[in-house]
Design a protein around this motif. Structure first.
Motif, mmCIF file in Angstrom:
data_model
loop_
_atom_site.group_PDB
_atom_site.id
_atom_site.type_symbol
_atom_site.label_atom_id
_atom_site.label_comp_id
_atom_site.label_asym_id
_atom_site.label_seq_id
_atom_site.Cartn_x
_atom_site.Cartn_y
_atom_site.Cartn_z
ATOM 1 N N LYS A 76 0.735 -1.199 -0.140
ATOM 2 C CA LYS A 76 -0.107 -0.126 0.027
ATOM 3 C C LYS A 76 0.983 1.250 0.058
ATOM 4 O O LYS A 76 0.546 2.037 -0.778
ATOM 5 C CB LYS A 76 -0.934 0.058 1.228
ATOM 6 N N MET A 77 2.016 1.174 0.601
ATOM 7 C CA MET A 77 2.952 2.191 0.748
ATOM 8 C C MET A 77 3.434 2.500 -0.656
ATOM 9 O O MET A 77 3.647 3.762 -1.169
ATOM 10 C CB MET A 77 3.783 2.133 1.540
ATOM 11 N N ILE A 78 3.774 1.764 -1.417
ATOM 12 C CA ILE A 78 4.211 1.495 -2.555
ATOM 13 C C ILE A 78 3.156 2.347 -3.737
ATOM 14 O O ILE A 78 3.415 3.377 -4.578
ATOM 15 C CB ILE A 78 4.662 0.314 -3.379
ATOM 16 N N ASP A 79 1.819 2.023 -3.449
ATOM 17 C CA ASP A 79 0.846 2.236 -4.142
ATOM 18 C C ASP A 79 0.446 3.727 -4.090
ATOM 19 O O ASP A 79 0.006 4.522 -5.008
ATOM 20 C CB ASP A 79 -0.416 1.507 -3.964
ATOM 21 N N LEU A 80 0.810 4.336 -2.816
ATOM 22 C CA LEU A 80 0.665 5.822 -2.393
ATOM 23 C C LEU A 80 1.980 6.765 -2.511
ATOM 24 O O LEU A 80 1.942 7.654 -2.254
ATOM 25 C CB LEU A 80 0.115 5.767 -0.892
ATOM 26 N N ASP A 81 3.010 5.736 -3.070
ATOM 27 C CA ASP A 81 4.149 6.709 -3.319
ATOM 28 C C ASP A 81 4.801 6.989 -2.009
ATOM 29 O O ASP A 81 5.366 8.020 -1.923
ATOM 30 C CB ASP A 81 4.180 7.529 -4.409
ATOM 31 N N ILE A 82 4.744 6.194 -0.939
ATOM 32 C CA ILE A 82 5.090 6.627 0.036
ATOM 33 C C ILE A 82 6.473 5.734 0.258
ATOM 34 O O ILE A 82 6.382 4.502 0.353
ATOM 35 C CB ILE A 82 4.285 6.235 1.320
ATOM 36 N N LYS A 83 7.732 6.446 0.604
ATOM 37 C CA LYS A 83 8.925 5.484 0.432
ATOM 38 C C LYS A 83 9.306 5.315 1.844
ATOM 39 O O LYS A 83 10.198 4.301 2.057
ATOM 40 C CB LYS A 83 9.985 6.719 -0.105
ATOM 41 N N THR A 84 8.929 6.054 2.861
ATOM 42 C CA THR A 84 9.641 5.528 4.042
ATOM 43 C C THR A 84 8.364 5.378 5.356
ATOM 44 O O THR A 84 7.360 5.962 5.201
ATOM 45 C CB THR A 84 10.599 6.518 4.844
ATOM 46 N N LYS A 122 2.331 11.634 7.275
ATOM 47 C CA LYS A 122 1.124 11.608 6.545
ATOM 48 C C LYS A 122 -0.197 10.990 7.229
ATOM 49 O O LYS A 122 -1.123 11.625 7.302
ATOM 50 C CB LYS A 122 1.439 10.981 5.211
ATOM 51 N N SER A 123 -0.031 10.216 7.969
ATOM 52 C CA SER A 123 -1.165 9.477 8.694
ATOM 53 C C SER A 123 -1.512 9.863 10.163
ATOM 54 O O SER A 123 -2.535 9.707 10.545
ATOM 55 C CB SER A 123 -0.759 7.796 8.574
ATOM 56 N N GLY A 124 -0.623 10.583 10.507
ATOM 57 C CA GLY A 124 -0.751 10.973 12.086
ATOM 58 C C GLY A 124 -0.555 10.071 12.969
ATOM 59 O O GLY A 124 -0.960 10.390 14.286
ATOM 60 N N VAL A 125 0.112 8.876 12.545
ATOM 61 C CA VAL A 125 0.267 7.933 13.495
ATOM 62 C C VAL A 125 1.870 7.868 13.768
ATOM 63 O O VAL A 125 2.615 7.855 12.829
ATOM 64 C CB VAL A 125 -0.111 6.421 13.180
ATOM 65 N N SER A 126 2.289 7.986 15.081
ATOM 66 C CA SER A 126 3.662 7.952 15.178
ATOM 67 C C SER A 126 4.527 6.843 14.592
ATOM 68 O O SER A 126 4.282 5.730 14.558
ATOM 69 C CB SER A 126 3.913 7.982 17.046
ATOM 70 N N LYS A 127 5.565 7.323 14.446
ATOM 71 C CA LYS A 127 6.780 6.354 13.779
ATOM 72 C C LYS A 127 6.953 4.939 14.863
ATOM 73 O O LYS A 127 6.835 3.826 14.543
ATOM 74 C CB LYS A 127 8.032 6.991 13.252
ATOM 75 N N PRO A 128 7.315 5.246 15.903
ATOM 76 C CA PRO A 128 7.310 4.308 16.906
ATOM 77 C C PRO A 128 6.496 3.245 16.956
ATOM 78 O O PRO A 128 6.121 1.989 17.164
ATOM 79 C CB PRO A 128 7.515 5.086 18.246
ATOM 80 N N THR A 129 4.880 3.872 16.990
ATOM 81 C CA THR A 129 3.835 3.030 16.983
ATOM 82 C C THR A 129 3.610 2.173 15.824
ATOM 83 O O THR A 129 3.492 1.097 15.967
ATOM 84 C CB THR A 129 2.585 4.071 17.210
ATOM 85 N N ILE A 130 4.063 2.580 14.649
ATOM 86 C CA ILE A 130 4.065 1.965 13.243
ATOM 87 C C ILE A 130 4.909 0.730 13.495
ATOM 88 O O ILE A 130 4.472 -0.309 13.003
ATOM 89 C CB ILE A 130 4.142 2.798 11.937
ATOM 90 N N TYR A 131 6.200 0.952 14.053
ATOM 91 C CA TYR A 131 7.149 0.020 14.251
ATOM 92 C C TYR A 131 6.730 -0.850 15.219
ATOM 93 O O TYR A 131 6.922 -2.165 14.878
ATOM 94 C CB TYR A 131 8.423 0.410 14.754
ATOM 95 N N GLU A 132 6.067 -0.547 16.090
ATOM 96 C CA GLU A 132 5.528 -1.520 17.203
ATOM 97 C C GLU A 132 4.704 -2.696 16.438
ATOM 98 O O GLU A 132 4.455 -3.888 16.919
ATOM 99 C CB GLU A 132 4.658 -0.875 18.472
ATOM 100 N N TYR A 133 3.751 -2.028 15.438
ATOM 101 C CA TYR A 133 2.921 -2.886 14.841
ATOM 102 C C TYR A 133 3.561 -3.832 13.816
ATOM 103 O O TYR A 133 3.234 -4.955 13.677
ATOM 104 C CB TYR A 133 1.773 -2.092 13.867
ATOM 105 N N ILE A 134 4.717 -3.251 13.143
ATOM 106 C CA ILE A 134 5.670 -3.982 12.102
ATOM 107 C C ILE A 134 6.049 -5.105 13.143
ATOM 108 O O ILE A 134 6.230 -6.455 12.728
ATOM 109 C CB ILE A 134 6.234 -3.236 11.426
ATOM 110 N N ASN A 135 6.646 -4.745 14.293
ATOM 111 C CA ASN A 135 7.100 -6.004 15.174
ATOM 112 C C ASN A 135 6.308 -6.871 15.935
ATOM 113 O O ASN A 135 6.762 -7.679 16.815
ATOM 114 C CB ASN A 135 8.077 -5.259 16.044
ATOM 115 N N GLY A 136 5.089 -6.703 15.776
ATOM 116 C CA GLY A 136 3.884 -7.919 16.143
ATOM 117 C C GLY A 136 3.186 -7.239 17.500
ATOM 118 O O GLY A 136 2.508 -8.250 17.869
ATOM 119 N N LYS A 137 3.019 -5.798 17.874
ATOM 120 C CA LYS A 137 2.317 -5.595 18.795
ATOM 121 C C LYS A 137 1.008 -5.572 18.183
ATOM 122 O O LYS A 137 0.627 -5.251 17.156
ATOM 123 C CB LYS A 137 2.631 -4.193 19.403
#
Length: 76
Positions: free
Chosen positions: A14-22, A29-44
């Motif tokens: 989805k990031m590729i579709d929206l041309d979001i690189k990082t 852009k989403s208003g969700v903190s970077k640490p929170t997104i990483y927590e989701y990626i890491n299984g939280k």
């Protein structure tokens, strides 16, 4: 016991579709903190208001980006 986790592959597509690189760009852009997104990626477990905000930004339903996984029990 089963749990729901973020499907990183679907997130990256989805990031590729929206041309979001990082993740940083996604966070801004989403208003969700970077640490929170990483927590989701890491299984939280992503069941929170921030996760819903991320899904809304990505124009995805939560079920489209979640996968069910078997939790490993540490009890003997």
């Amino acid at each position: 016991m089963k749990s729901l986790i973020l499907n990183e592959k679907e997130l990256r597509k989805k990031m590729i579709d929206l041309d979001i690189k990082t993740i940083n760009e996604l966070a801004v852009k989403s208003g969700v903190s970077k640490p929170t997104i990483y927590e989701y990626i890491n299984g939280k477990s992503p069941l929170s208001a921030a996760f819903i905000r991320l899904c809304n930004y990505l124009d995805m339903e939560p079920h489209e980006i979640l996968i069910e996984t078997e939790e490993v029990s540490t009890e003997d």
